[in-house]
Design a protein around this motif. Sequence first.
Motif, PDB file in Angstrom:
ATOM      1  N   PRO A 116      -4.918  -1.166   4.957  1.00  0.00           N
ATOM      2  CA  PRO A 116      -6.074  -0.367   5.384  1.00  0.00           C
ATOM      3  C   PRO A 116      -7.131  -1.224   6.057  1.00  0.00           C
TER       4      PRO A 116
ATOM      5  N   PHE B 232      -4.404   5.492   2.125  1.00  0.00           N
ATOM      6  CA  PHE B 232      -5.038   5.510   3.449  1.00  0.00           C
ATOM      7  C   PHE B 232      -4.072   6.014   4.509  1.00  0.00           C
ATOM      8  N   ARG B 233      -2.778   6.066   4.175  1.00  0.00           N
ATOM      9  CA  ARG B 233      -1.793   6.597   5.109  1.00  0.00           C
ATOM     10  C   ARG B 233      -1.431   8.028   4.733  1.00  0.00           C
ATOM     11  N   ARG B 234      -0.980   8.757   5.708  1.00  0.00           N
ATOM     12  CA  ARG B 234      -0.480  10.093   5.438  1.00  0.00           C
ATOM     13  C   ARG B 234       0.746   9.998   4.520  1.00  0.00           C
TER      14      ARG B 234
ATOM     15  N   TYR C  30       0.848  -1.196   0.000  1.00  0.00           N
ATOM     16  CA  TYR C  30       0.000   0.000   0.000  1.00  0.00           C
ATOM     17  C   TYR C  30       0.885   1.248   0.000  1.00  0.00           C
ATOM     18  N   ASN C  31       1.898   1.181  -0.836  1.00  0.00           N
ATOM     19  CA  ASN C  31       2.874   2.249  -0.993  1.00  0.00           C
ATOM     20  C   ASN C  31       3.305   2.230  -2.450  1.00  0.00           C
TER      21      ASN C  31
ATOM     22  N   SER D 153       1.003   9.339   1.244  1.00  0.00           N
ATOM     23  CA  SER D 153       1.036   8.146   0.386  1.00  0.00           C
ATOM     24  C   SER D 153       0.262   8.336  -0.915  1.00  0.00           C
TER      25      SER D 153
ATOM     26  N   SER E 194      -2.299   4.608  10.137  1.00  0.00           N
ATOM     27  CA  SER E 194      -2.364   5.512   8.984  1.00  0.00           C
ATOM     28  C   SER E 194      -1.272   6.575   8.978  1.00  0.00           C
ATOM     29  N   GLN E 195      -0.440   6.619   9.998  1.00  0.00           N
ATOM     30  CA  GLN E 195       0.602   7.643  10.028  1.00  0.00           C
ATOM     31  C   GLN E 195       1.760   7.257   9.115  1.00  0.00           C
TER      32      GLN E 195
ATOM     33  N   HIS F 152     -12.758  -0.855   3.593  1.00  0.00           N
ATOM     34  CA  HIS F 152     -12.878   0.144   2.537  1.00  0.00           C
ATOM     35  C   HIS F 152     -13.678  -0.439   1.382  1.00  0.00           C
TER      36      HIS F 152
ATOM     37  N   PHE G 143     -10.361   6.350   0.081  1.00  0.00           N
ATOM     38  CA  PHE G 143      -9.055   7.014   0.030  1.00  0.00           C
ATOM     39  C   PHE G 143      -8.817   7.673  -1.330  1.00  0.00           C
TER      40      PHE G 143
END
Length: 707
Positions: free
Chosen positions: A695, A240-242, A115-116, A244, A293-294, A698, A210
């Motif tokens: 995440p 979903f992460r800050r 997820y990146n 990203s 999510s950070q 979703h 997201f």
Amino acid sequence: RELVARLGLTDHRRRTMRLRPSLVCAGCRVLGVLVSSGTVALAQEPPRDSLPPDSLAPVVLEPLTVTVTRGVAPLGSTPQAVTTLTHSTMTLGRATDGLAEALFTVPGVYVADRYNDALDERVTIRGFGARSAFGVRGVKVLLDGIPQTLPDGQGQLTNIDLQDVARVEILRGASSSLYGNASGGVISVWSGTEQPEQFRSRLRLSSGSFAFRKAGVVIEAPLGAGAAFASASWTTNSGFRRHSASEMRRASVRMRQPVGERTHVSVVVHAAHSPEALNPGSLTRSELDLLPSQAAPRNLAVDASKVVWQGQGGVAVTRRSDKATYDLAVFGLRRDIDNRLTFGVIDLGRWAVGVRAVGTWRLDHVPLVPVVTVGLDAQQQRDDRMNRSLAGAETTLRQYERVSEVGPFLQAALALGPDVTLSAGARFDAVGFRVDDRLFSDGDQSGGRTMQAVSGTAGVVARLWDYATPWINVSSAFETPTTTELVNRPDGGGGLNPVLEPQRARSVELGVRGRANRVVRYELVGYHVAVSNALIPFEDPVQPGRRFFRNAASIRSRGIELGVDAVGSLVAVAAAYTWSDNTYVTYRAEADTLDGNTVPGVPHSRLQVVVRGGRPRGGVWGVLEQTFTSAYHVDDANTEEVGASWVTTVRAGWRGVLGRVEAGPFLAMLNVFDRAYSGSVVVNASGRRYYEPAPGRHVLVGAEVRF
């Protein structure tokens, strides 16, 4: 099938046989109602008015042929673990955003979604590839016959767009005798090339949590006696992460044209551009538990991100006769990367070119040798690399890197009887690395290295019964360090690491595949792999985020893979189960002795089950997916581990005709029960930043329209 017949490889298993009573057959009858796997593509449905009321009415499964073994042969004649997937299997109600979706039900394959989008998914086959912090290692990836894996063994998934993929073939196990620098296996992706009778197009739109958006179009048209294909897609995602967010644009053009009765020419062009891919980094356990999510503080502080442009193309000429086929292809790639990492900025300009020449002959006049394949692969890669400080004021590395690979190979299939085939092959590879240093502040670090290997394989398959076709295979493989792994020297110098060597592997696998009740296919495989000189990643706390490598261990890998398919008119059930044991036999790391520890990054067991109901080719349909992933360690010392996870996904939709348009809206809810888990890990990360969270609950909505 025409080519299979011409080469004398027609699968006599096409005829219907009365199944003999056996334990395997009885088990398949039960599993036909309960489970099925992605080891084969779903067959076409028979006419609806011919179906009995049973929701698992018989659907005759056609024999499959595979090409990933560098020849066209029936799957039943292949003494290796091979899986074939089709477009509908990979895209039904899905976002078509990564291989984790496409390879969901392939046993032995673990695609960990980070997820990146600044990093590719972590693709692992039988434990190989787990060391990768970005890109793909240990697994050969092909797209329309063009290697996405470069001569040094580093691969990327930039140009693969699942919306336009017709089929994927996965070879599990040592494959160096076929493709050279690849220990774990091969993933061969093919775009749609079916000859259209008239102009056709399809539009696919999807939107989800997201701020995920994807729009794609595929066009197919006859072109004289040939055909032309084009596709394009645009994907954006806030993540979903800050930190990203990402954006990806892809386009593809393909043409296939006959030249005479027996020859055709294919042209393929792929392009991709990612103008933004922010990198949130990995988290510690406490950060993961507090707020998944950070983003990692260091990644935020330096604005870690990546910009990529990549284009590639190829031309292939194929000629077929009654007893032979010839294939000649040339291809090239250009890739530009601006990668801002936590320790500095990497600017990379890459060129790669290659040629493939393969000939396959049926030798009727030679006893016991029906088919022989001879080929040559040659590639060259040139990288212009510059590393700068985060402020941009200081150049820390400036060098020109060249990698070349030459690999002649020979494969033969020997008919030991009407139902027994021996397949054997060998390949010699020479991989040369050369660095020209252009930064002389620390002296001239120019130099070169050559790594060579001979790889072989031999296997026997016995097509004795419909319900059980056993095989055994032994093979060897090698895997060189990639250029990035060679130039990342722990001592901080330039040039190539003088002590890093290739890892080597020897494997034995025993398998059986078959079918029962005309609706069930299964495959059961056991394997044992011995790896020497294993390439092990580690990070220096002084340079967080930068990975170095060493040959530190010997590894024993063994496992069991089971996949079963049961396909009915209204219900299809698919399941894949993998059990693996990957252990360091000997491992000396600095002052530590880690003999007997578990290799990190690979689950001990994994189960995927898919239940599909309804009629996805016309009518209402629904899908339930359930995944279980066992706990596994994240570091060589086995001090921390990722917990086990159960993840549930449901998908539903409808397909029908509205006027002259075929429409297919769909809705999906992923991670229905809002489980907290890690989608992937960074093995042996410094600062204990191992975890890449997935995440929670979703949703995704979309539609595909065909004109």
